[in-house]
Write an enzyme that holds these catalytic residues in place. Sequence first.
Site, short mmCIF file in Angstrom:
data_model
loop_
_atom_site.label_atom_id
_atom_site.label_comp_id
_atom_site.label_asym_id
_atom_site.label_seq_id
_atom_site.Cartn_x
_atom_site.Cartn_y
_atom_site.Cartn_z
N SER A 69 0.89 -0.97 0.04
CA SER A 69 0.30 0.01 0.57
C SER A 69 0.82 0.79 -0.01
O SER A 69 1.86 1.93 0.75
CB SER A 69 -0.54 -0.15 1.52
N GLY A 70 0.57 2.20 -0.84
CA GLY A 70 1.77 3.50 -1.02
C GLY A 70 1.23 4.39 0.31
O GLY A 70 2.20 4.68 1.29
N SER A 71 -0.26 4.38 0.62
CA SER A 71 -0.47 5.55 1.37
C SER A 71 0.62 4.83 3.32
O SER A 71 0.32 5.69 3.78
CB SER A 71 -2.15 5.79 2.18
N GLY A 108 -1.41 4.88 -3.66
CA GLY A 108 -0.69 4.51 -3.93
C GLY A 108 -1.04 3.71 -4.86
O GLY A 108 0.11 4.06 -5.84
N THR A 109 -0.98 2.78 -4.78
CA THR A 109 -1.36 1.65 -5.34
C THR A 109 -2.22 1.86 -6.44
O THR A 109 -2.56 1.34 -7.46
CB THR A 109 -1.47 0.05 -4.70
#
Length: 354
Positions: free
Chosen positions: A101-103, A268-269
């Site tokens: 996960s980006g965040s 982000g993803t």
Amino acid sequence: MSWTSSRCPPGHRMRSIELVDMQSGGDVSRIVTRGVGHLPGGSVLEQMRYIQNYGDGFRRWLLNEPYGDPFMSIDLIVPPGNPRAQAGYIIMEAMGYPLYSGSNTICTATAILENGIVPMEEGEQQLVLESPAGLAHITAHNRGGRVESITTRSEPAFVADRNLKATVPDYGTVPFTLVWSGAYFAMVDAAALGFRLVAEEMPALARFGQAFVEAARPAVTQEHPDLGPVGPLPFAHFMGPLEPTATGYRSPSATYVHPGVICRSPTGTGTTARLALMHDCGQIQEGQTLETVSPRGSSFLGTLLGEATVGGFRAVNSEITGRAWTLAHSEIHLDLDDPLVDSSDLAGILGAGD
């Protein structure tokens, strides 16, 4: 680096963990820095699968009332299995256990540096974290003891399937494309459904997302070519129109997390998945950017880095840039006899003060 467990005395029914709550783009990540015992497994993926199979009460405890909120995420810091990484982390959300996960990576990297788990360096600093999906290569920009931005590059993303369709009540047949970006994302054209991806639409987006994901799941693979079983479809990403910018594009975007959650951030993803799809369609070139803007107005900046391959699929590398902010430092206590918590598999995970 110290990996310690709860400080309660042996045999005691009380347990405690320490948290740093962060937000990035409006999405809250609860970083667990202390209180969990040793998880069997070498890699972070193996540790994740252990807690998923034998300690899922930990996720439910911190995400459900009265201790948490399903709109939050949990990031459990664990020892890395890969010697190139300085720390590992397991991601937990309402949908289960996303492999990346980006965040959450932006929040976890910031918490690790700002709280001294890995010593912070002034200026630009390189950091490698191990997620269940593999290594996340991070560039942090630090000033005066604060992390001012995080740029993270994870494993490549790829278009897994095209021309898929789901029959959704009240909407009929909805076409979508399946993209892997740390999890499988169903990529949906928001304008074709009448959505503008603004804040007042979030309840309607959540209702549609729930119906859509349930309808789409039978058509979606649960296998990753390298990672194996990854579970049923967890995400839908709503794509708005592309607007040209000086370095690439900007687009309103929204990510649905099953069940029932619209992310505050553009994710982000989700941004990485959009970059992979745009590249596959010939819409974006190496070095160009995509700024995704959530219904709440927060944004992440994605940059396309170049091509790769994953299990025979044509894939792309990319990076996401954002910033995280500290909300709270806290110690959460749990009495294992609390009737509002299913603690049947928690005692072993939380340990007994060893």
